[in-house]
Design an enzyme around this catalytic site. Sequence first.
Site, short mmCIF file in Angstrom:
data_model
loop_
_atom_site.label_atom_id
_atom_site.label_comp_id
_atom_site.label_asym_id
_atom_site.label_seq_id
_atom_site.Cartn_x
_atom_site.Cartn_y
_atom_site.Cartn_z
N LEU A 90 0.86 -1.18 0.00
CA LEU A 90 0.00 0.00 0.00
C LEU A 90 0.90 1.23 0.00
O LEU A 90 1.98 1.22 0.59
CB LEU A 90 -0.87 0.05 1.26
CG LEU A 90 -2.10 -0.85 1.36
CD1 LEU A 90 -2.80 -0.61 2.70
CD2 LEU A 90 -3.07 -0.60 0.21
N ASP A 91 0.43 2.30 -0.64
CA ASP A 91 1.16 3.56 -0.55
C ASP A 91 1.37 3.91 0.91
O ASP A 91 0.52 3.62 1.77
CB ASP A 91 0.36 4.69 -1.21
CG ASP A 91 0.30 4.57 -2.72
OD1 ASP A 91 1.04 3.73 -3.27
OD2 ASP A 91 -0.50 5.29 -3.33
N ARG A 92 2.46 4.59 1.19
CA ARG A 92 2.76 4.97 2.57
C ARG A 92 1.63 5.78 3.20
O ARG A 92 1.28 5.60 4.37
CB ARG A 92 4.06 5.78 2.60
CG ARG A 92 4.52 6.16 4.00
CD ARG A 92 5.88 6.85 3.96
NE ARG A 92 6.36 7.14 5.29
CZ ARG A 92 7.56 7.65 5.56
NH1 ARG A 92 8.39 7.90 4.57
NH2 ARG A 92 7.92 7.90 6.80
#
Length: 329
Positions: free
Chosen positions: A150-152
């Site tokens: 997942l994106d940060r």
Amino acid sequence: MTDSEDRRIPPAGKSSVRLIKVPEDRAGQRLDNFLLGQLKGAPRSLVYKLVRSGQVRVNGGRAKAERKLEAGEEVRVPPVNLAEVGDKAPPPAGFLQRMEQAIVFEDARLLVINKPSGVASHGGSGISHGAIETMRALRPNQGLELVHRLDRDTSGLLVMAKKRSALSELQALLREDHDGTGPGGIRKRYLTLLVGRMPDGVMSVDAPLHVGLRQGGERHVQVNAAGKPSLSHFRVLERRGGHSYCEVKIDTGRTHQIRVHAQHIGHPVAGDDKYGDPAVNKRFREQIGLKRLFLHAASLEFALDGGKVPYVLNAPLAPELAEALDRLR
């Protein structure tokens, strides 16, 4: 050193060159992820450096980090002093506790967390402890492997595998998604706040995405005919303060897919400092206290054992997002 010379070097431990045949259950795995599994404790930045410098070889030749491996291929793993790599400080006790509390599901095969925003899926340049490294510290004997990322700045469901068989099957399901040929093997549902008034009903965005690099190595994604097929479905759940609280289902799993598709249709994700509207983001911060990207991976559905064992995973909306939504009238 030639490949034939490598063959004469015995796999004498961590400080020696190793030649590893890719097992059946790792077929289809990216080279960088395969190496991370072989070099436990090595940061991803080091793995990329080894690949770029040509120290890692596949069947005697250079290969890119994103190369998908096939069963039976031979990977040359260079000597790495993992003792020095492993000397870095462990995750802080408070962060370990926070991540322990983030676990939403666990069985013999999988461990699933509701990843907080601001926590990277894995460590790397400038990031000492990502989600996978922290969970490995909490579960040191379980051989956890990251199934996806997942994106940060995105919160929500992040799946880790305890068994190679589960990792292999889930990666096969993810490849179905990335083929862009329709609903794949994992059904993904996100919750997001989009800027402005979206039309009623379901808006499907079928727009190919291309990943480029800006100066400094930062990834930037844009709609481009030369990109990979990407399909997202947006549906308004509520109207809030002239904006649209939406459910998003995605048929493909491209980098920054929802964020770029939302920008493409003129309704960027609230709080998105990469693809969003800075002026609107500033108003959100001041008026409703939204200081992060409003994007949450809310549910995942898939089945293992050839479709015999269904999984339905859910993660509640992060409190700071729910509070911001309540303030938006």
